[in-house]
Design a protein around this motif. Sequence first.
Motif, PDB file in Angstrom:
ATOM      1  N   ARG A 138     -18.685  26.431  -4.534  1.00 18.20           N
ATOM      2  CA  ARG A 138     -19.497  25.655  -5.464  1.00 18.20           C
ATOM      3  C   ARG A 138     -20.153  26.534  -6.530  1.00 18.20           C
ATOM      4  N   ALA A 139     -20.409  27.796  -6.176  1.00 23.60           N
ATOM      5  CA  ALA A 139     -21.264  28.622  -7.037  1.00 23.60           C
ATOM      6  C   ALA A 139     -20.609  28.943  -8.371  1.00 23.60           C
ATOM      7  N   LYS A 140     -21.401  28.857  -9.429  1.00 22.49           N
ATOM      8  CA  LYS A 140     -20.922  29.229 -10.769  1.00 22.49           C
ATOM      9  C   LYS A 140     -21.430  30.614 -11.156  1.00 22.49           C
ATOM     10  N   VAL A 141     -22.476  31.059 -10.456  1.00 18.69           N
ATOM     11  CA  VAL A 141     -23.065  32.367 -10.774  1.00 18.69           C
ATOM     12  C   VAL A 141     -23.210  33.172  -9.482  1.00 18.69           C
ATOM     13  N   ALA A 142     -22.822  34.441  -9.546  1.00 18.52           N
ATOM     14  CA  ALA A 142     -23.022  35.337  -8.403  1.00 18.52           C
ATOM     15  C   ALA A 142     -23.891  36.510  -8.828  1.00 18.52           C
ATOM     16  N   ILE A 143     -24.628  37.027  -7.854  1.00 21.16           N
ATOM     17  CA  ILE A 143     -25.468  38.198  -8.118  1.00 21.16           C
ATOM     18  C   ILE A 143     -25.094  39.291  -7.121  1.00 21.16           C
ATOM     19  N   SER A 144     -24.901  40.491  -7.653  1.00 18.36           N
ATOM     20  CA  SER A 144     -24.555  41.615  -6.782  1.00 18.36           C
ATOM     21  C   SER A 144     -25.397  42.820  -7.140  1.00 18.36           C
TER      22      SER A 144
ATOM     23  N   LEU B  74     -14.880  34.703  -7.472  1.00 13.36           N
ATOM     24  CA  LEU B  74     -14.815  33.247  -7.661  1.00 13.36           C
ATOM     25  C   LEU B  74     -15.698  32.702  -8.779  1.00 13.36           C
ATOM     26  N   PRO B  75     -16.977  33.088  -8.864  1.00  7.80           N
ATOM     27  CA  PRO B  75     -17.852  32.457  -9.863  1.00  7.80           C
ATOM     28  C   PRO B  75     -17.480  32.820 -11.306  1.00  7.80           C
TER      29      PRO B  75
ATOM     30  N   SER C 234      -9.465  27.762 -10.629  1.00  9.00           N
ATOM     31  CA  SER C 234     -10.222  26.509 -10.582  1.00  9.00           C
ATOM     32  C   SER C 234     -10.499  26.122  -9.136  1.00  9.00           C
ATOM     33  N   THR C 235     -11.718  25.765  -8.874  1.00  5.91           N
ATOM     34  CA  THR C 235     -12.099  25.435  -7.502  1.00  5.91           C
ATOM     35  C   THR C 235     -12.820  24.103  -7.488  1.00  5.91           C
ATOM     36  N   PRO C 236     -12.672  23.341  -6.427  1.00  2.00           N
ATOM     37  CA  PRO C 236     -13.412  22.073  -6.352  1.00  2.00           C
ATOM     38  C   PRO C 236     -14.904  22.347  -6.218  1.00  2.00           C
ATOM     39  N   ARG C 237     -15.688  21.677  -6.985  1.00  2.00           N
ATOM     40  CA  ARG C 237     -17.136  21.914  -6.934  1.00  2.00           C
ATOM     41  C   ARG C 237     -17.859  20.607  -6.684  1.00  2.00           C
TER      42      ARG C 237
ATOM     43  N   PRO D  66      -9.784  39.139 -19.015  1.00  2.00           N
ATOM     44  CA  PRO D  66      -9.512  37.760 -19.466  1.00  2.00           C
ATOM     45  C   PRO D  66      -8.608  37.014 -18.478  1.00  2.00           C
ATOM     46  N   GLY D  67      -9.050  35.823 -18.098  1.00  2.00           N
ATOM     47  CA  GLY D  67      -8.248  34.968 -17.226  1.00  2.00           C
ATOM     48  C   GLY D  67      -8.292  35.342 -15.759  1.00  2.00           C
ATOM     49  N   ASP D  68      -9.078  36.344 -15.418  1.00  2.00           N
ATOM     50  CA  ASP D  68      -9.110  36.780 -14.017  1.00  2.00           C
ATOM     51  C   ASP D  68     -10.540  37.134 -13.624  1.00  2.00           C
ATOM     52  N   GLY D  69     -11.093  36.388 -12.695  1.00  2.00           N
ATOM     53  CA  GLY D  69     -12.446  36.690 -12.217  1.00  2.00           C
ATOM     54  C   GLY D  69     -13.511  36.230 -13.192  1.00  2.00           C
ATOM     55  N   PRO D  70     -14.746  36.631 -12.980  1.00  2.00           N
ATOM     56  CA  PRO D  70     -15.859  36.182 -13.832  1.00  2.00           C
ATOM     57  C   PRO D  70     -15.596  36.509 -15.301  1.00  2.00           C
TER      58      PRO D  70
END
Lengths: 253, 515
Positions: free
Chosen positions: B240-246, B273-274, B2-5, B321-325
Amino acid sequence: MTIHTQGITVALFATCINDVMFPGTPRAVVSVLERLGCRVEFPLDQTCCGQMFTNTGYFDAALPDVRNYVKAFSRYDYIVGPSGSCIGAVRHQHPMLADYAKDAKLAEAVDEVVAKTYDFTELLVDVLGVTDVGAYFPHRVTYHPTCHSVRVAKVGDRPYQLLSKVKGIDLVPLEAADQCCGFGGTFSVKNPDVSVAMGADKARHVLDTGAEYLVAGDNACLMHIGGLLHRENSGVKTIHLAEVLAHTEGAAA
Amino acid sequence: MSTPRSSSPPLRSPEQLHGDPAVSTDAARRTPAPPAGTYLGMPRFQKNAREQLANEQLRKNLRHATGTIRAKRADRVAEVPEWEELRLAGEAIKNRTLRHLDTYLVQLEESLTRAGATVHWARDAAEANRIVVDLVKAKGVDEVVKVKSMATQEIELNEALEEAGVAAWETDLAELIVQLGHDRPSHILVPAIHRNRSEVREIFLREMKQYGTPAPEDITDDPAELAGAARRHLREKFLRAKVAISGANFAVAETGTLVVVESEGNGRMCLTLPETLISVVGIEKVLPTFADLEVFMQLLPRSSTGERMNPYTSMWTGVTPGDGPQEVHVVLVDNGRTNALADPDGRAALRCIRCSACLNICPVYERVGGHAYGSVYPGPIGAVLNPQLRGIEHEIDQSLPYASSLCGACFEVCPVRIPIPDMLVHLRKQVADHKRGPHVESTAIALAGWVLSDHKHLELAERAAALAARALPHTTHLGPLPWPASPWTRARDLPMPPQESFREWWRKNRGEERR
């Protein structure tokens, strides 16, 4: 490879640019080989390796040259040319062009003649087994290993072996020697600005050596670098490796 | 995790843009506007190169940067005695993969799906962009963070997202410099290679405040300070980001594992993170087995950054599950790759692992930089890849195969042994065939072809040259001449032909005894 110290017959592939523009180079090859006891022949029906056409994208214009080469040289056991680039083109591109022509007979003939084709430095070092050809050249020189002699014909350090045995020579290293001079065949006129930018750097490195002569195994590259050096009245001359090796004591330097 | 957004930044007001004509026309944009115009609309390489050559700052930056990285690569490669065997292995694995690409791609899809990822197929850039935009919009976000990715550069995803009202933030330091600089990348690995540190300082000072955390007003051009400013600027975006693109350097068919190789840790942030991760992957990135990575993880870092091992290697296999995106998408993109695969003389380009060794060694690239090539793929690999991916309809793509002196240095350093010079020659043939009807070049070639097709013709030409030489007996060189000699003689003198060809000399001196 067997070393032949007794006189062998060698067919000279002068290359078109040397035949027309730099006849002193094939004359020097004749002079060195005869001095070493070889019998030199020059098949008059030879023309060109065709690489100018191949490398500009005109394969069909190169095909007559491939056929000429086979016709002129097939009957010889040793074929020699004073150009890493043209010898490289014969070895590397003629088989590809014969396949392109879908001519199996030509492909077979090309494979045979390619196996007997040598750059001048290879013939001297590998076939004749000599590095000291009895040359005398009392000048400060630097050597530019042309791209196709190193990366296509793969002559390795043979030119240095030969130059280091020349009496009186002061061979000085060239900065960034392995970088292209920018000639590149039709690249020199299709992309003249980049070609000249590359050549200017090469010329600067040559001037930095303080050499009187720039030596190389390809007159086309020397024409490009030499054209820049001559334009700026640099006083540095260009000379083909074969002409250095042809020079003997007694001849005016 | 959980991260502050916080909420994303508002649109920039016209006041913020005041005084900067470069960006004043795009007040509605979320991200810095790239330069006007399109890659495919660019003039031919020759013309672009002439402009770039005149930029002394660029020449200096490139000479320094390519020289440094070339030397580092040479050192790191020299310490591996089996380097050539590794190259051969890399070539063989890629060739096998490409030969059975259909099989491995289906296997990859199955493995990814089994691991909880969703696989999407895109025929071209437009399809890939539509898929990504729809996925992002479905998450209800208006911004994404990005890992450096050539595939997304190739399809121009950032602009597609921008048009859809989504801000795509580049997080690789050099990509950030390019994005904030309203610029285009000029190198595959170090896209801001054309910028020096004082230029970077100016860009950061001027632009960062428009798009997030500003650079300190008293920032100097010290690299550590500049990196610190980038870190602070990016940190709020990562958190802040909820979505990442790689993208992905490799995609393992056997396991469904994607691999990203990077140096800065920004990739690791984006990949972990996202909540949602979307990876855009060219179909040639697939490798059959996990064990194949052994070869490429040795070849890639040494060839690209000149390091024994890169600082960050991230691997993920679908959803953990529970780890990363917790939502993982993979968009597999063709975009011209099957066209290249169909060409026996062209398919070797698909072996490319985007290391940039060919750019760094190339004497042409060193002098003109990446922008002259009109593509996100510059240098020797770009010269063979772009005309295959995009075709040869456009002036820029017709000129790229000729943007090389065929010196062969690129092949020597290529970790997967792509025969770039041979491929350039084949592409030149395609271009020459494409230009139908007589033109200057084909006419000159036809004339020279006739002269050299038979020794009798050549002798005629030699006699003409000798006549010219005899008419000007005291001239050794020709200086500047009008067209068509001008491309040569503008900067280079041209030696006069001799009064006697070699053939003529031979006839006179040896002809009696021998042929």
